[in-house]
Write a protein that holds these residues in place. Structure first.
Motif, mmCIF file in Angstrom:
data_model
loop_
_atom_site.group_PDB
_atom_site.id
_atom_site.type_symbol
_atom_site.label_atom_id
_atom_site.label_comp_id
_atom_site.label_asym_id
_atom_site.label_seq_id
_atom_site.Cartn_x
_atom_site.Cartn_y
_atom_site.Cartn_z
ATOM 1 N N LYS A 188 0.829 -1.192 0.000
ATOM 2 C CA LYS A 188 0.000 0.000 0.000
ATOM 3 C C LYS A 188 0.877 1.261 0.000
ATOM 4 O O LYS A 188 1.781 1.405 0.812
ATOM 5 N N ASP A 189 0.608 2.126 -0.961
ATOM 6 C CA ASP A 189 1.277 3.429 -1.081
ATOM 7 C C ASP A 189 2.742 3.338 -1.507
ATOM 8 O O ASP A 189 3.462 4.339 -1.469
ATOM 9 N N LEU A 190 3.202 2.143 -1.909
ATOM 10 C CA LEU A 190 4.584 2.038 -2.394
ATOM 11 C C LEU A 190 4.653 2.447 -3.870
ATOM 12 O O LEU A 190 3.747 2.134 -4.646
ATOM 13 N N PRO A 191 5.730 3.113 -4.286
ATOM 14 C CA PRO A 191 5.946 3.348 -5.724
ATOM 15 C C PRO A 191 6.400 2.034 -6.365
ATOM 16 O O PRO A 191 7.461 1.507 -6.031
ATOM 17 N N LEU A 192 5.593 1.495 -7.269
ATOM 18 C CA LEU A 192 5.843 0.165 -7.809
ATOM 19 C C LEU A 192 6.214 0.210 -9.284
ATOM 20 O O LEU A 192 5.740 1.059 -10.042
ATOM 21 N N ALA A 193 7.034 -0.762 -9.682
ATOM 22 C CA ALA A 193 7.357 -0.996 -11.094
ATOM 23 C C ALA A 193 7.036 -2.453 -11.406
ATOM 24 O O ALA A 193 7.254 -3.343 -10.574
ATOM 25 N N ILE A 194 6.524 -2.699 -12.620
ATOM 26 C CA ILE A 194 6.135 -4.054 -12.997
ATOM 27 C C ILE A 194 6.362 -4.239 -14.488
ATOM 28 O O ILE A 194 6.388 -3.262 -15.254
ATOM 29 N N ALA A 195 6.545 -5.473 -14.913
ATOM 30 C CA ALA A 195 6.817 -5.767 -16.319
ATOM 31 C C ALA A 195 5.662 -5.311 -17.206
ATOM 32 O O ALA A 195 4.488 -5.434 -16.850
ATOM 33 N N ASN A 196 6.017 -4.818 -18.374
ATOM 34 C CA ASN A 196 5.037 -4.277 -19.316
ATOM 35 C C ASN A 196 4.418 -5.410 -20.153
ATOM 36 O O ASN A 196 4.641 -5.511 -21.356
ATOM 37 N N ARG A 197 3.656 -6.257 -19.477
ATOM 38 C CA ARG A 197 2.950 -7.356 -20.144
ATOM 39 C C ARG A 197 1.544 -7.453 -19.577
ATOM 40 O O ARG A 197 1.352 -7.424 -18.353
ATOM 41 N N LYS A 198 0.567 -7.548 -20.461
ATOM 42 C CA LYS A 198 -0.831 -7.554 -20.053
ATOM 43 C C LYS A 198 -1.113 -8.657 -19.047
ATOM 44 O O LYS A 198 -1.753 -8.435 -18.013
ATOM 45 N N GLU A 199 -0.616 -9.876 -19.334
ATOM 46 C CA GLU A 199 -0.922 -10.995 -18.450
ATOM 47 C C GLU A 199 -0.268 -10.844 -17.078
ATOM 48 O O GLU A 199 -0.794 -11.305 -16.068
ATOM 49 N N VAL A 200 0.894 -10.175 -17.038
ATOM 50 C CA VAL A 200 1.566 -9.919 -15.767
ATOM 51 C C VAL A 200 0.746 -8.943 -14.926
ATOM 52 O O VAL A 200 0.530 -9.148 -13.722
ATOM 53 N N LEU A 201 0.290 -7.888 -15.555
ATOM 54 C CA LEU A 201 -0.535 -6.907 -14.837
ATOM 55 C C LEU A 201 -1.821 -7.537 -14.314
ATOM 56 O O LEU A 201 -2.218 -7.310 -13.165
ATOM 57 N N GLU A 202 -2.473 -8.356 -15.147
ATOM 58 C CA GLU A 202 -3.722 -8.992 -14.730
ATOM 59 C C GLU A 202 -3.487 -9.921 -13.543
ATOM 60 O O GLU A 202 -4.278 -9.947 -12.591
ATOM 61 N N THR A 203 -2.393 -10.689 -13.587
ATOM 62 C CA THR A 203 -2.075 -11.597 -12.487
ATOM 63 C C THR A 203 -1.792 -10.820 -11.205
ATOM 64 O O THR A 203 -2.235 -11.203 -10.114
ATOM 65 N N PHE A 204 -1.061 -9.716 -11.337
ATOM 66 C CA PHE A 204 -0.728 -8.917 -10.159
ATOM 67 C C PHE A 204 -1.983 -8.310 -9.531
ATOM 68 O O PHE A 204 -2.156 -8.337 -8.303
ATOM 69 N N TYR A 205 -2.861 -7.754 -10.346
ATOM 70 C CA TYR A 205 -4.081 -7.143 -9.807
ATOM 71 C C TYR A 205 -4.963 -8.187 -9.135
ATOM 72 O O TYR A 205 -5.609 -7.904 -8.109
ATOM 73 N N ASP A 206 -4.996 -9.397 -9.690
ATOM 74 C CA ASP A 206 -5.761 -10.479 -9.043
ATOM 75 C C ASP A 206 -5.150 -10.812 -7.684
ATOM 76 O O ASP A 206 -5.866 -11.014 -6.698
ATOM 77 N N TRP A 207 -3.826 -10.888 -7.656
ATOM 78 C CA TRP A 207 -3.135 -11.209 -6.392
ATOM 79 C C TRP A 207 -3.380 -10.110 -5.359
ATOM 80 O O TRP A 207 -3.652 -10.390 -4.184
ATOM 81 N N ALA A 208 -3.271 -8.866 -5.788
ATOM 82 C CA ALA A 208 -3.427 -7.736 -4.871
ATOM 83 C C ALA A 208 -4.886 -7.494 -4.510
ATOM 84 O O ALA A 208 -5.166 -6.752 -3.561
ATOM 85 N N ASP A 209 -5.792 -8.121 -5.273
ATOM 86 C CA ASP A 209 -7.235 -7.918 -5.074
ATOM 87 C C ASP A 209 -7.574 -6.435 -5.142
ATOM 88 O O ASP A 209 -8.389 -5.924 -4.366
ATOM 89 N N ASN A 210 -6.892 -5.749 -6.077
ATOM 90 C CA ASN A 210 -7.095 -4.312 -6.222
ATOM 91 C C ASN A 210 -6.745 -3.896 -7.648
ATOM 92 O O ASN A 210 -5.594 -3.563 -7.953
ATOM 93 N N PRO A 211 -7.722 -3.908 -8.554
ATOM 94 C CA PRO A 211 -7.442 -3.547 -9.954
ATOM 95 C C PRO A 211 -7.085 -2.080 -10.143
ATOM 96 O O PRO A 211 -6.676 -1.684 -11.233
ATOM 97 N N GLN A 212 -7.221 -1.274 -9.100
ATOM 98 C CA GLN A 212 -6.904 0.144 -9.187
ATOM 99 C C GLN A 212 -5.545 0.490 -8.574
ATOM 100 O O GLN A 212 -5.182 1.664 -8.510
ATOM 101 N N MET A 213 -4.805 -0.528 -8.114
ATOM 102 C CA MET A 213 -3.513 -0.237 -7.474
ATOM 103 C C MET A 213 -2.600 0.477 -8.472
ATOM 104 O O MET A 213 -2.368 -0.014 -9.578
#
Length: 299
Positions: A188-213
């Motif tokens: 929460k509130d961390l400046p985050l970087a993540i790989a520029n891949r659609k499936e990676v983003l979708e997996t991360f948002y599912d894990w975080a349970d927050n599609p708006q992170m």
């Protein structure tokens, strides 16, 4: 379309103007100008912006440059494969790799395969899993090591005994470095970087349970991520296999919990294998995978 037109096009791109390109190609300037006009008519789009001293590419020209290089490379590979002697395995095998612990399989198989077929040479190309899959579909690479899941309708695959765990990359002096695992609430509130891949983003948002992170940075290569994290600009969502051997004295990582685990695969295009080098390479890979203790490939 005559592939020579693409060669002329790339010569003009490299030279920056028609006169220099014409000298290099040993053709007249009017001839080369006509060839470029023919190419623009074929694609129905302007390819160059003609300045007083130098020609620059339009957006259409930039796209054609990329595809022209790929097509000419594919033509060269095709010629080499056709020339291969059926009784003597020689030529070039093009292998795609990403950034994961699955790449540890590459030196193992290359060492064994080179013993059997010393006349084979290799081109190793680095890209993300999605891009490697596209290049296999386009015939630009023969085989690739990628992260799952695999579309088994498009690719044959061999599961490799390597797994990557999602983790948070950080500086060693970060308070989170004191944790054994990283949970959703820790980000929460961390400046985050993540790989520029659609499936990676979708997996991360599912894990975080927050599609708006919010995500501050998106990156293609972990070498770029490491620079960002080193300089205190962000924390990185990545996989342990991509950073295990690249950590310096200032960086560390912690596994995400609940864990996200990716298996590595060796993949090639589905259908009949007509490339004798690829056929032998796959057989060698199967042999190694079925004897993991002998080849010491268990992570």
């Amino acid at each position: 379309m005559d592939m020579r037109l693409l060669e002329y096009f790339l010569a003009v791109v490299e030279a920056g103007n028609i006169s220099k390109a014409a000298l290099k190609l040993h053709v007249t300037q009017p001839t080369l100008t006509r060839q470029l006009q023919q190419l623009e008519e074929y694609y129905g789009s302007q390819l160059f912006i003609r300045g007083s001293r130098k020609m620059t590419l339009t957006n259409s020209g930039i796209i054609l440059k990329k595809r022209a290089l790929e097509l000419l490379d594919l033509q060269t590979k095709t010629k080499m494969e056709i020339k291969q002697n059926e009784h003597e395995i020689s030529g070039v095998l093009t292998i795609g790799c990403g950034e994961s612990c699955g790449n540890q399989f590459l030196p193992i198989i290359l060492k064994e395969f080179s013993k059997q077929y010393p006349k084979v040479t290799y081109q190793i190309k680095t890209a993300g899993s999605s891009e490697n899959e596209e290049k296999i579909e386009d015939g630009l690479i023969d085989v690739a090591i990628v992260l799952g899941p695999i579309d088994k309708n498009q690719f044959h695959s061999l599961s490799l005994p390597y797994q990557d765990h999602w983790c948070l990359l950080m500086k060693k002096d970060s308070p989170l470095a004191q944790r054994k695992r990283i949970y959703q609430e820790d980000l929460k509130d961390l400046p985050l970087a993540i790989a520029n891949r659609k499936e990676v983003l979708e997996t991360f948002y599912d894990w975080a349970d927050n599609p708006q992170m919010p995500i501050l940075y998106q990156y293609d290569l972990n070498s770029n991520l490491i620079i960002l994290v080193e300089n205190g600009l962000c924390y990185g969502i990545t996989i342990d296999g991509a950073v295990d051997n690249r950590l310096n004295q200032s960086l560390t990582y912690r596994i995400l919990e609940p864990q996200i685990v990716y298996t590595s695969y060796l993949i090639w295009k589905k259908g009949v294998v007509t490339n004798p080098i690829l056929e032998k390479f796959i057989l060698c890979a199967q042999k190694i995978i079925h004897q993991p203790d002998r080849y010491d490939i268990v992570r």
